[in-house]
Design an enzyme around this catalytic site. Structure first.
Site, PDB file in Angstrom:
ATOM      1  CB  THR A  26      20.920  61.055  42.407  1.00  0.00           C
ATOM      2  OG1 THR A  26      20.387  60.324  43.509  1.00  0.00           O
ATOM      3  CG2 THR A  26      22.228  61.693  42.812  1.00  0.00           C
ATOM      4  CD  GLU A  27      18.655  67.147  38.966  1.00  0.00           C
ATOM      5  OE1 GLU A  27      19.162  68.251  39.233  1.00  0.00           O
ATOM      6  OE2 GLU A  27      17.520  67.009  38.462  1.00  0.00           O
ATOM      7  N   PRO A  28      23.900  65.911  39.892  1.00  0.00           N
ATOM      8  CG  PRO A  28      25.220  66.380  38.009  1.00  0.00           C
ATOM      9  CD  PRO A  28      23.816  66.096  38.426  1.00  0.00           C
ATOM     10  CG  HIS A  72      38.919  35.863  56.111  1.00  0.00           C
ATOM     11  ND1 HIS A  72      37.731  36.074  56.778  1.00  0.00           N
ATOM     12  CD2 HIS A  72      38.705  34.781  55.315  1.00  0.00           C
ATOM     13  CE1 HIS A  72      36.847  35.171  56.401  1.00  0.00           C
ATOM     14  NE2 HIS A  72      37.403  34.381  55.508  1.00  0.00           N
ATOM     15  N   GLY A  73      42.628  38.069  58.234  1.00  0.00           N
ATOM     16  CA  GLY A  73      44.000  38.563  58.156  1.00  0.00           C
ATOM     17  C   GLY A  73      44.349  38.997  56.739  1.00  0.00           C
ATOM     18  CD  GLN A  99      38.637  35.872  76.218  1.00  0.00           C
ATOM     19  OE1 GLN A  99      39.410  36.771  76.519  1.00  0.00           O
ATOM     20  NE2 GLN A  99      37.996  35.129  77.103  1.00  0.00           N
ATOM     21  CD  GLU A 104      16.239  53.085  48.074  1.00  0.00           C
ATOM     22  OE1 GLU A 104      15.368  53.331  48.914  1.00  0.00           O
ATOM     23  OE2 GLU A 104      16.116  52.243  47.181  1.00  0.00           O
ATOM     24  CB  THR A 148      21.087  51.620  39.787  1.00  0.00           C
ATOM     25  OG1 THR A 148      21.956  52.181  40.769  1.00  0.00           O
ATOM     26  CG2 THR A 148      21.373  50.130  39.672  1.00  0.00           C
TER      27      THR A 148
END
Length: 380
Positions: A124-126, A338-339, A277, A363, A156
């Site tokens: 990857t490049e800019p 989980h709210g 439900q 990817e 990475t």
């Protein structure tokens, strides 16, 4: 899916390692965003870092299914840590196995088999993300060397890697023509690590800019034929993309498990929220989607491992796109179950939501994979 006895033993072993060695590090990785260097030794000693190195070079001799089993189990605990598992497959082992000379294999694979080698992939490049053909980094032949100049982004492990798989343009040309691939020692003069990217998620799996300033590398760093690097890139990514899906599958399973446990414990209006439900439907949808994703992943990896490459590109894109989309959907619904606690760092589901997003992008974005799938179907 039916796994071999050896693969079932692998799953049990990795599950224990993830709980005992990885989980205690997750909070620190989130807080400090540091790279968990201690996991290199842990994974390396167990053969998890170098899973794809063949037996004849001193490695475990793993296959795609085994890699995915390991990455799924670690992904349940930490998506960032799961990227370290079989880390050097895409940046070192697979390129050597498919495009390296025997001399190159003998040079690098026994070293990788020791379980201490980290690799990075510099594509990857800019201005070259989904459009790999837009690569501008150049490698100019000069006698028995190549001189490299250019810039890469979102790489990475760049600062931690021992070797970097570098894609550069060796000839003027349109599109993919003239792109070559090199295996570069990261200590080579002229290779400079730029800023560390500040990311929304997947903390502990650091990403950097990389610059090449008159970096001179030996001609034998070239893998395969000069000018055919793009083809090499596609083959390697096709083999690796299901492992990205496996990490996402582990994350999705963990998000559902957290949601089920929370739905059993949290009470509103005098009863468990799992008795309503609306919550039951969310959990049911999670379970159906995860089961479908797991079946798709492993039936596909087993077909690929069987040696039939006729559907490799199609299956790779289908699996990567479908499973990572499912992981994102499950993570979002887990936060909803989980709210307000789902939005709190007190529970891991907010991390799952942040981490899940990246695998829909890296990817090959999932939009690109839909294009690839359609072209495969249409014969383009």
């Amino acid at each position: 899916m039916k796994f071999s006895e050896e693969q079932e033993m692998l799953r049990d072993m990795v599950r224990r390692v993830a709980e005992e060695q990885v989980r205690p590090l997750v909070a620190g990785m989130e807080e400090t965003k540091r790279f968990p260097e201690e996991l290199v030794e842990v994974f390396g000693d167990l053969g998890l870092l170098q899973m794809w190195v063949p037996d004849e070079y001193g490695g475990p001799g793993g296959d795609l299914t085994s890699v995915c089993i390991a990455k799924e189990e670690i992904g349940k605990v930490s998506l960032a840590a799961s990227t370290l598992c079989a880390n050097n497959s895409i940046g070192l082992i697979l390129p050597l196995l498919h495009f390296g000379s025997e001399a190159q294999k003998q040079r690098y694979l026994p070293e990788a088999a020791k379980g201490r080698t980290i690799s990075a992939v510099a594509i990857t490049e800019p201005e070259a993300g989904s459009d790999v053909s837009a690569i501008r980094t150049t490698a100019r032949r000069d006698g028995n060397s190549y001189v490299v100049n250019g810039q890469k982004s979102w790489i990475t492990w760049a600062a931690q890697a021992n070797y970097m798989l570098l894609f550069a343009r060796t000839a003027e040309g349109r599109g993919h023509d003239g792109i070559s691939v090199f295996l570069v020692d990261t200590k080579t003069p002229g290779l400079k690590i730029g800023r560390k990217e500040v990311k929304m998620g997947r903390h502990g799996s650091p990403t950097y800019q990389v610059f090449f300033e008159d970096m001179r590398i030996d001609a034998d760093c070239l893998l395969g034929e000069e000018g055919n690097g793009f083809k090499a890139c596609m083959k390697i990514l096709d083999l690796n993309r299901p492992s990205v899906a496996a990490s996402s599958l582990g994350l999705a399973q963990a998000a559902m498990d957290e949601s089920v446990n929370y739905a059993k414990d949290r009470r509103q209006f005098g009863k468990r929220i799992g008795d309503f439900q609306a919550i039951q439907f969310k959990l049911a949808d999670m379970a159906m989607k995860i089961e479908a994703a797991r079946t798709l992943l492993y039936t596909s990896t087993q077909e690929i491992d069987a040696g039939d490459s006729s559907r490799l590109t199609l299956l790779s894109s289908i699996v990567k796109c479908f499973v990572t989309d499912i992981a994102m959907e499950v993570a979002l619904e887990s936060v909803q179950v989980h709210g307000s606690y789902g939005y709190s760092t007190e529970y891991p589901v907010e991390r799952f939501m942040r981490d899940a997003k990246l695998n829909q992008i890296l990817e090959g974005t999932n939009e690109i994979h839909r294009v690839i799938i359609a072209r495969q179907l249409l014969g383009k």
